[in-house]
Design a protein around this motif. Structure first.
Motif, PDB file in Angstrom:
ATOM      1  N   LEU A  12       0.821  -1.263   0.041  1.00 21.73           N
ATOM      2  CA  LEU A  12      -0.113  -0.048  -0.014  1.00 21.73           C
ATOM      3  C   LEU A  12       0.770   1.167   0.004  1.00 21.73           C
ATOM      4  CD1 LEU A  12      -3.036  -0.892   2.270  1.00 21.73           C
ATOM      5  CD2 LEU A  12      -2.951  -0.814  -0.051  1.00 21.73           C
ATOM      6  N   GLY A  13       1.787   1.282   0.854  1.00 21.68           N
ATOM      7  CA  GLY A  13       2.852   2.400   0.730  1.00 21.68           C
ATOM      8  C   GLY A  13       3.459   2.663  -0.830  1.00 21.68           C
ATOM      9  N   ALA A  14       3.911   1.436  -1.327  1.00 21.35           N
ATOM     10  CA  ALA A  14       4.429   1.812  -2.811  1.00 21.35           C
ATOM     11  C   ALA A  14       3.315   2.300  -3.831  1.00 21.35           C
ATOM     12  CB  ALA A  14       4.858   0.178  -3.111  1.00 21.35           C
ATOM     13  N   ALA A  15       2.324   1.694  -3.574  1.00 18.22           N
ATOM     14  CA  ALA A  15       1.123   2.103  -4.376  1.00 18.22           C
ATOM     15  C   ALA A  15       0.591   3.576  -4.124  1.00 18.22           C
ATOM     16  CB  ALA A  15      -0.141   1.214  -4.252  1.00 18.22           C
ATOM     17  N   THR A  16       0.547   4.109  -2.992  1.00 23.31           N
ATOM     18  CA  THR A  16       0.467   5.428  -2.656  1.00 23.31           C
ATOM     19  C   THR A  16       1.332   6.275  -2.884  1.00 23.31           C
ATOM     20  OG1 THR A  16      -0.804   4.598  -0.788  1.00 23.31           O
ATOM     21  CG2 THR A  16      -0.076   7.035  -0.554  1.00 23.31           C
ATOM     22  N   GLY A  17       2.816   5.855  -2.779  1.00 22.72           N
ATOM     23  CA  GLY A  17       3.668   6.686  -3.370  1.00 22.72           C
ATOM     24  C   GLY A  17       3.720   7.049  -4.986  1.00 22.72           C
ATOM     25  N   TRP A  18       3.766   5.818  -5.573  1.00 25.92           N
ATOM     26  CA  TRP A  18       3.264   5.988  -6.997  1.00 25.92           C
ATOM     27  C   TRP A  18       2.229   6.810  -7.446  1.00 25.92           C
ATOM     28  CZ3 TRP A  18      -0.420   4.188 -10.330  1.00 25.92           C
ATOM     29  CH2 TRP A  18      -0.209   4.433 -11.742  1.00 25.92           C
ATOM     30  N   LEU A  19       1.104   6.646  -6.961  1.00 24.00           N
ATOM     31  CA  LEU A  19       0.033   7.642  -7.091  1.00 24.00           C
ATOM     32  C   LEU A  19       0.209   9.013  -6.804  1.00 24.00           C
ATOM     33  CD1 LEU A  19      -2.979   5.252  -5.878  1.00 24.00           C
ATOM     34  CD2 LEU A  19      -2.435   5.990  -8.238  1.00 24.00           C
ATOM     35  N   ALA A  20       0.718   9.221  -5.748  1.00 24.92           N
ATOM     36  CA  ALA A  20       0.964  10.483  -5.499  1.00 24.92           C
ATOM     37  C   ALA A  20       2.080  11.227  -6.551  1.00 24.92           C
ATOM     38  CB  ALA A  20       1.584  10.776  -3.909  1.00 24.92           C
ATOM     39  N   GLY A  21       2.939  10.402  -6.994  1.00 28.79           N
ATOM     40  CA  GLY A  21       3.849  10.956  -7.884  1.00 28.79           C
ATOM     41  C   GLY A  21       3.239  11.043  -9.470  1.00 28.79           C
ATOM     42  N   ALA A  22       2.329  10.220  -9.695  1.00 24.62           N
ATOM     43  CA  ALA A  22       1.321  10.321 -10.734  1.00 24.62           C
ATOM     44  C   ALA A  22       0.578  11.565 -10.922  1.00 24.62           C
ATOM     45  CB  ALA A  22       0.627   9.186 -11.046  1.00 24.62           C
ATOM     46  N   VAL A  23      -0.011  11.833  -9.713  1.00 19.79           N
ATOM     47  CA  VAL A  23      -0.960  13.122  -9.340  1.00 19.79           C
ATOM     48  C   VAL A  23      -0.239  14.515  -9.660  1.00 19.79           C
ATOM     49  CG1 VAL A  23      -2.211  14.546  -7.820  1.00 19.79           C
ATOM     50  CG2 VAL A  23      -2.606  12.068  -7.859  1.00 19.79           C
ATOM     51  N   LEU A  24       1.016  14.300  -9.113  1.00 15.24           N
ATOM     52  CA  LEU A  24       1.818  15.634  -9.420  1.00 15.24           C
ATOM     53  C   LEU A  24       2.743  15.329 -10.674  1.00 15.24           C
ATOM     54  CD1 LEU A  24       3.236  16.342  -6.071  1.00 15.24           C
ATOM     55  CD2 LEU A  24       1.391  17.406  -7.400  1.00 15.24           C
ATOM     56  N   HIS A  25       2.680  14.435 -11.494  1.00 15.56           N
ATOM     57  CA  HIS A  25       3.589  14.315 -12.665  1.00 15.56           C
ATOM     58  C   HIS A  25       4.948  14.197 -12.632  1.00 15.56           C
ATOM     59  CE1 HIS A  25      -0.270  15.102 -14.859  1.00 15.56           C
ATOM     60  NE2 HIS A  25      -0.360  16.108 -14.220  1.00 15.56           N
ATOM     61  N   GLU A  26       5.527  13.654 -11.259  1.00 13.17           N
ATOM     62  CA  GLU A  26       6.753  13.230 -11.135  1.00 13.17           C
ATOM     63  C   GLU A  26       7.316  12.039 -11.307  1.00 13.17           C
ATOM     64  OE1 GLU A  26       8.720  15.571  -9.269  1.00 13.17           O
ATOM     65  OE2 GLU A  26       7.226  17.157  -9.501  1.00 13.17           O
ATOM     66  N   GLY A  27       6.203  11.195 -11.700  1.00 13.45           N
ATOM     67  CA  GLY A  27       6.735   9.713 -12.038  1.00 13.45           C
ATOM     68  C   GLY A  27       6.998   8.822 -10.815  1.00 13.45           C
ATOM     69  N   GLY A  28       7.200   7.794 -11.076  1.00 15.06           N
ATOM     70  CA  GLY A  28       7.716   6.855  -9.966  1.00 15.06           C
ATOM     71  C   GLY A  28       9.150   7.191  -9.370  1.00 15.06           C
ATOM     72  N   PHE A  29       9.514   6.913  -8.357  1.00 12.50           N
ATOM     73  CA  PHE A  29      10.551   6.740  -7.348  1.00 12.50           C
ATOM     74  C   PHE A  29      11.127   5.784  -7.311  1.00 12.50           C
ATOM     75  CE2 PHE A  29       7.796  10.527  -6.434  1.00 12.50           C
ATOM     76  CZ  PHE A  29       8.650  11.533  -6.902  1.00 12.50           C
ATOM     77  N   GLY A  30      10.933   4.666  -8.020  1.00 15.96           N
ATOM     78  CA  GLY A  30      11.561   3.356  -7.653  1.00 15.96           C
ATOM     79  C   GLY A  30      10.704   2.621  -6.536  1.00 15.96           C
ATOM     80  N   LEU A  31      11.026   1.363  -6.306  1.00 18.31           N
ATOM     81  CA  LEU A  31      10.079   0.709  -5.236  1.00 18.31           C
ATOM     82  C   LEU A  31      10.457   1.295  -3.918  1.00 18.31           C
ATOM     83  CD1 LEU A  31       8.029  -1.627  -4.420  1.00 18.31           C
ATOM     84  CD2 LEU A  31      10.112  -3.032  -4.381  1.00 18.31           C
ATOM     85  N   LEU A  32      11.732   1.221  -3.413  1.00 19.43           N
ATOM     86  CA  LEU A  32      11.769   1.913  -1.948  1.00 19.43           C
ATOM     87  C   LEU A  32      11.447   3.253  -1.746  1.00 19.43           C
ATOM     88  CD1 LEU A  32      15.496   0.104  -1.361  1.00 19.43           C
ATOM     89  CD2 LEU A  32      13.300  -0.262  -0.487  1.00 19.43           C
ATOM     90  N   GLY A  33      11.729   3.997  -2.943  1.00 23.62           N
ATOM     91  CA  GLY A  33      11.148   5.572  -2.946  1.00 23.62           C
ATOM     92  C   GLY A  33       9.694   5.727  -2.831  1.00 23.62           C
ATOM     93  N   ILE A  35       7.555   3.387  -1.398  1.00 25.52           N
ATOM     94  CA  ILE A  35       7.075   3.051  -0.350  1.00 25.52           C
ATOM     95  C   ILE A  35       7.456   3.918   0.806  1.00 25.52           C
ATOM     96  CG2 ILE A  35       7.712   1.356   1.627  1.00 25.52           C
ATOM     97  CD1 ILE A  35       8.299  -0.747  -0.574  1.00 25.52           C
ATOM     98  N   LEU A  36       8.611   4.548   0.777  1.00 27.02           N
ATOM     99  CA  LEU A  36       8.952   5.610   1.656  1.00 27.02           C
ATOM    100  C   LEU A  36       8.018   6.812   1.740  1.00 27.02           C
ATOM    101  CD1 LEU A  36      11.042   6.380   3.892  1.00 27.02           C
ATOM    102  CD2 LEU A  36      12.463   7.584   1.968  1.00 27.02           C
ATOM    103  N   ILE A  37       7.827   7.155   0.454  1.00 30.28           N
ATOM    104  CA  ILE A  37       6.916   8.572   0.209  1.00 30.28           C
ATOM    105  C   ILE A  37       5.293   8.095   0.729  1.00 30.28           C
ATOM    106  CG2 ILE A  37       5.816   9.957  -1.342  1.00 30.28           C
ATOM    107  CD1 ILE A  37       8.532   9.924  -2.862  1.00 30.28           C
ATOM    108  N   GLY A  38       5.013   6.989   0.315  1.00 28.76           N
ATOM    109  CA  GLY A  38       3.682   6.378   0.731  1.00 28.76           C
ATOM    110  C   GLY A  38       3.742   6.125   2.087  1.00 28.76           C
ATOM    111  N   VAL A  39       4.524   5.788   2.785  1.00 33.57           N
ATOM    112  CA  VAL A  39       4.485   5.625   4.586  1.00 33.57           C
ATOM    113  C   VAL A  39       4.676   6.920   5.076  1.00 33.57           C
ATOM    114  CG1 VAL A  39       5.674   4.783   6.528  1.00 33.57           C
ATOM    115  CG2 VAL A  39       5.081   3.114   4.409  1.00 33.57           C
ATOM    116  N   ILE A  40       5.585   7.833   4.727  1.00 32.56           N
ATOM    117  CA  ILE A  40       5.653   9.134   5.269  1.00 32.56           C
ATOM    118  C   ILE A  40       4.221  10.028   4.877  1.00 32.56           C
ATOM    119  CG2 ILE A  40       6.843  11.455   5.352  1.00 32.56           C
ATOM    120  CD1 ILE A  40       9.394   9.701   4.909  1.00 32.56           C
TER     121      ILE A  40
END
Length: 85
Positions: A12-33, A35-40
């Motif tokens: 869920l953290g990975a999915a959340t981080g990816w979705l947030a990157g997609a919303v801001l047109h930042e793209g993905g940050f890799g799996l660990l990135g 997860i970190l963005i999603g959890v924080i």
């Protein structure tokens, strides 16, 4: 927390981080990135929703809270990055 709960939490953290990157047109940050963005983001979103007295329950509510927090986190990081350069 058992192994299954931990894996779901990380997914869920990975999915959340990816979705947030997609919303801001930042793209993905890799799996660990992601997860970190999603959890924080989940922590930040929980704080924001608590301050604004908005209740979000269940899996969908938790995802909305985490995505909101992750988007806010990425937005702030983007602002900080622009002002520093």
């Amino acid at each position: 927390m058992d192994l299954t709960s931990l894996l779901i939490f990380l997914a869920l953290g990975a999915a959340t981080g990816w979705l947030a990157g997609a919303v801001l047109h930042e793209g993905g940050f890799g799996l660990l990135g992601n997860i970190l963005i999603g959890v924080i983001g989940g922590v930040v979103g929980g704080y924001l929703f608590r301050v604004l007295a908005i209740a979000a329950g269940g899996l969908i509510g938790s995802m909305v809270t985490a995505i909101t927090g992750a988007v806010a986190l990425l937005f702030l990081l983007k602002l900080f990055k622009k002002t520093k350069a």
